[in-house]
Design an enzyme around this catalytic site. Structure first.
Site, PDB file in Angstrom:
ATOM      1  N   ILE A  15       9.567   2.679   5.491  1.00  0.00           N
ATOM      2  CA  ILE A  15      10.617   2.652   4.469  1.00  0.00           C
ATOM      3  C   ILE A  15      10.888   4.036   3.881  1.00  0.00           C
ATOM      4  CG2 ILE A  15       9.198   2.110   2.435  1.00  0.00           C
ATOM      5  CD1 ILE A  15      11.504  -0.023   1.852  1.00  0.00           C
ATOM      6  N   ASN A  28       2.693  -1.812  -8.461  1.00  0.00           N
ATOM      7  CA  ASN A  28       1.878  -2.671  -9.320  1.00  0.00           C
ATOM      8  C   ASN A  28       2.369  -2.482 -10.755  1.00  0.00           C
ATOM      9  OD1 ASN A  28       0.358  -0.468 -10.564  1.00  0.00           O
ATOM     10  ND2 ASN A  28      -0.580  -0.274  -8.540  1.00  0.00           N
ATOM     11  N   GLY A  36      -0.956   1.189   0.117  1.00  0.00           N
ATOM     12  CA  GLY A  36       0.116   0.563   0.895  1.00  0.00           C
ATOM     13  C   GLY A  36       1.432   1.313   0.798  1.00  0.00           C
ATOM     14  N   VAL A  37       2.492   0.559   0.672  1.00  0.00           N
ATOM     15  CA  VAL A  37       3.826   1.153   0.668  1.00  0.00           C
ATOM     16  C   VAL A  37       4.038   2.019  -0.588  1.00  0.00           C
ATOM     17  CG1 VAL A  37       5.073  -0.807  -0.387  1.00  0.00           C
ATOM     18  CG2 VAL A  37       6.217   0.645   1.268  1.00  0.00           C
ATOM     19  N   ASP A  38       3.431   1.622  -1.677  1.00  0.00           N
ATOM     20  CA  ASP A  38       3.509   2.378  -2.936  1.00  0.00           C
ATOM     21  C   ASP A  38       2.953   3.798  -2.745  1.00  0.00           C
ATOM     22  OD1 ASP A  38       3.778   2.936  -5.631  1.00  0.00           O
ATOM     23  OD2 ASP A  38       2.307   1.461  -6.320  1.00  0.00           O
ATOM     24  N   SER A 121       4.753  -7.980  -1.638  1.00  0.00           N
ATOM     25  CA  SER A 121       3.589  -8.862  -1.859  1.00  0.00           C
ATOM     26  C   SER A 121       2.808  -9.264  -0.614  1.00  0.00           C
ATOM     27  CB  SER A 121       3.967 -10.159  -2.618  1.00  0.00           C
ATOM     28  OG  SER A 121       4.146  -9.917  -3.992  1.00  0.00           O
ATOM     29  N   THR A 122       3.250  -8.854   0.583  1.00  0.00           N
ATOM     30  CA  THR A 122       2.583  -9.377   1.788  1.00  0.00           C
ATOM     31  C   THR A 122       1.429  -8.508   2.288  1.00  0.00           C
ATOM     32  OG1 THR A 122       4.127  -8.312   3.332  1.00  0.00           O
ATOM     33  CG2 THR A 122       4.709 -10.514   2.535  1.00  0.00           C
ATOM     34  N   GLY A 123       1.099  -7.454   1.546  1.00  0.00           N
ATOM     35  CA  GLY A 123      -0.049  -6.622   1.928  1.00  0.00           C
ATOM     36  C   GLY A 123      -1.242  -6.970   1.049  1.00  0.00           C
ATOM     37  N   TYR A 125      -1.390  -7.919  -1.862  1.00  0.00           N
ATOM     38  CA  TYR A 125      -1.187  -9.090  -2.736  1.00  0.00           C
ATOM     39  C   TYR A 125      -1.230 -10.431  -1.979  1.00  0.00           C
ATOM     40  CZ  TYR A 125      -0.150  -6.173  -6.853  1.00  0.00           C
ATOM     41  OH  TYR A 125      -0.227  -5.303  -7.911  1.00  0.00           O
TER      42      TYR A 125
END
Ligand code: ADP
Length: 181
Positions: A15, A28, A36-38, A121-123, A125
């Site tokens: 992304i 978060n 992760g993506v963050d 949310s799919t990582g 979380y």
């Protein structure tokens, strides 16, 4: 207005590389960065992003906040906080749907015409991927059906498993195969 089906794309990739007006961050609630993506978005945007985020004072689950994109190709980052999966009976599906709706609403308010979402949310979380993909496509479709100013939504899948789940969800929501382009 083109139908929603022609304005939503399923793409596989990173992304942080998307050349859209905005990218969405699965943040978060502190908005102070994470894994992760963050983590990837903060690394690619540079330290000014964290500086701006510090001034926002966090964000509740299901809501969204907007910042600049700094060193990213995207002009804006929309930070949304997905629910942590706790079995599915704690409002998780509705909160995930709210992430998509609130992010798109903020996008419209800021004149964003093209936007890219990760699979929120799919990582870490742990929201089940198939269900999350269905919610993502359903909410984007419902929003675009009502809102002509968004020209393109890219659903960015980080690897083939996510991409397969999104294609399956597409068949469920639209009743036909996903077609590129
Ligand atoms: P959450 O805490 O909301 O679960 P994660 O960042 O752990 O957020 O994972 C969300 C999704 O983002 C996962 O499906 C993960 O595979 C995906 N992801 C991780 N890095 C990237 C990236 N650079 N670009 C797009 N998606 C990514």
């Amino acid at each position: 207005m083109k139908p929603a089906k022609e304005r939503i794309r399923i793409v596989e990739g990173d992304i942080t590389k998307q050349e859209t007006d905005a990218i969405v961050n699965a943040a978060n609630s502190s908005l102070l960065g994470g894994g992760g993506v963050d983590g990837a978005i903060h690394r690619a945007a540079g330290p000014e992003l964290l500086e701006e985020c510090r001034g926002l004072g966090g964000c509740p689950t299901g809501e969204a906040r907007i910042t600049k994109g700094y060193r990213l190709p995207a002009k804006h980052v929309i930070h949304t906080v997905g629910p942590v999966w706790r079995g599915g009976n704690r409002g998780e599906p509705e909160l995930l749907a709210a992430c998509y709706r609130n992010s798109l609403k903020l996008a419209v308010e800021h004149g964003v015409r093209t936007i890219a979402f990760p699979s929120i949310s799919t990582g870490a979380y742990r929201f089940p991927l198939d269900q999350a993909a269905r919610i993502a496509i359903k909410e984007c479709k419902a929003f675009l059906d009502q809102e002509p100013s968004i020209e393109e939504v890219s659903l960015v899948c980080f690897g083939p498993a996510a991409s397969d789940a999104y294609r399956k969800a597409w068949r469920e929501v639209f009743g036909e195969e996903y077609r590129e382009g």
